[in-house]
Write a protein that holds these residues in place. Structure first.
Motif, PDB file in Angstrom:
ATOM      1  N   VAL A 262       0.891  -1.196  -0.043  1.00 28.43           N
ATOM      2  CA  VAL A 262       0.020  -0.120  -0.023  1.00 28.43           C
ATOM      3  C   VAL A 262       0.764   1.228   0.105  1.00 28.43           C
ATOM      4  O   VAL A 262       0.671   2.219  -0.850  1.00 28.43           O
TER       5      VAL A 262
ATOM      6  N   VAL B  97       2.451   1.629  -3.710  1.00 24.63           N
ATOM      7  CA  VAL B  97       1.549   2.206  -4.599  1.00 24.63           C
ATOM      8  C   VAL B  97       0.909   3.523  -4.200  1.00 24.63           C
ATOM      9  O   VAL B  97       0.950   4.352  -5.191  1.00 24.63           O
ATOM     10  N   HIS B  98       1.012   4.086  -2.935  1.00 25.40           N
ATOM     11  CA  HIS B  98       0.496   5.638  -2.456  1.00 25.40           C
ATOM     12  C   HIS B  98       1.857   6.089  -2.904  1.00 25.40           C
ATOM     13  O   HIS B  98       1.566   7.479  -3.623  1.00 25.40           O
TER      14      HIS B  98
ATOM     15  N   ALA C 261       1.650   6.907  -6.765  1.00 28.03           N
ATOM     16  CA  ALA C 261       0.614   7.594  -7.094  1.00 28.03           C
ATOM     17  C   ALA C 261       0.969   9.072  -6.816  1.00 28.03           C
ATOM     18  O   ALA C 261       0.585  10.153  -7.440  1.00 28.03           O
TER      19      ALA C 261
ATOM     20  N   ALA D 294      -2.932   4.997 -10.543  1.00 25.30           N
ATOM     21  CA  ALA D 294      -2.355   4.590  -9.134  1.00 25.30           C
ATOM     22  C   ALA D 294      -3.137   5.456  -8.150  1.00 25.30           C
ATOM     23  O   ALA D 294      -3.224   5.186  -6.937  1.00 25.30           O
TER      24      ALA D 294
ATOM     25  N   THR E 294      -4.843   3.519  -4.934  1.00 20.48           N
ATOM     26  CA  THR E 294      -4.479   4.188  -3.631  1.00 20.48           C
ATOM     27  C   THR E 294      -5.919   4.491  -2.869  1.00 20.48           C
ATOM     28  O   THR E 294      -5.818   3.940  -1.573  1.00 20.48           O
TER      29      THR E 294
ATOM     30  N   VAL F  13      -5.846   2.158   0.280  1.00 19.78           N
ATOM     31  CA  VAL F  13      -5.489   2.591   1.786  1.00 19.78           C
ATOM     32  C   VAL F  13      -6.843   2.387   2.877  1.00 19.78           C
ATOM     33  O   VAL F  13      -6.294   2.004   3.806  1.00 19.78           O
TER      34      VAL F  13
ATOM     35  N   ALA G 205      -6.602   9.876   0.629  1.00 21.34           N
ATOM     36  CA  ALA G 205      -6.248   9.193  -0.614  1.00 21.34           C
ATOM     37  C   ALA G 205      -7.293   9.012  -1.576  1.00 21.34           C
ATOM     38  O   ALA G 205      -7.282   9.106  -2.673  1.00 21.34           O
TER      39      ALA G 205
ATOM     40  N   LEU H 212      -2.454  13.466  -1.963  1.00 12.80           N
ATOM     41  CA  LEU H 212      -1.634  11.957  -1.867  1.00 12.80           C
ATOM     42  C   LEU H 212      -0.370  12.150  -1.263  1.00 12.80           C
ATOM     43  O   LEU H 212      -0.206  11.115  -0.414  1.00 12.80           O
TER      44      LEU H 212
END
Length: 159
Positions: A5, A8-9, A12, A68, A72, A76, A89, A154
């Motif tokens: 996570v 990916v966050h 993004a 992305a 997210t 999240v 998010a 983000l």
């Protein structure tokens, strides 16, 4: 936050920030530079930009930021994050999607119409510029703001 996570966050936030930077640079440099030039020059340059921008690097930012961002926004909350991080998010993901929707609805039709203009026909380029420049630039400012605020959401969710 799990490693997946978080990764990916991070992706993004990075893609959204880079895309916002591209849009901001265009707003601060290209459009003001073209504003004072003759119709034929603006039309010819924007026709060239419309072709040149379709490259893997821009495609990665343009499609990657919303993809992305959505990933997210989904991951999240599933990861059990606190409500404020979930809100950031989700806001970030939604705003990245809004940016691409704005592009498809406002920018692409105007780009396509401008691409059909004949740079050697003075009347055609004058009409094309009139239909293109002001609405495209206004919508681009909105797109830049939406993308930037989404990127900031983000990034804030990572802090």
């Amino acid at each position: 936050m799990t490693v997946l996570v978080l990764a990916v966050h991070l992706v993004a936030a990075a893609l959204a920030s880079l895309l916002a930077g591209v849009y901001l640079a265009f707003s601060l440099t290209i459009m003001p530079a073209l504003a004072g030039l003759p119709d034929r020059v603006l039309v010819t340059v924007m026709q060239t930009v419309n072709r040149v921008i379709v490259r893997p690097g821009f495609a990665l930012l343009f499609f990657g930021a919303p993809l992305a961002g959505v990933a997210t926004a989904v991951l999240v909350p599933l990861d059990g994050a606190p409500p404020v991080l979930v809100a950031l998010a989700v806001a970030g993901g939604v705003l990245q999607v809004a940016s691409i929707v704005l592009t498809v609805v406002v920018h692409l039709p105007r780009n396509d119409a401008l691409d059909r203009a004949d740079p050697d026909d003075a009347g055609d380029v004058a009409r094309a510029r009139e239909a293109f420049e002001r609405p495209w630039t206004r919508a681009h400012r909105v797109r830049t703001a939406v993308t930037t605020v989404g990127a900031l959401a983000l990034v804030a969710g990572l802090v």
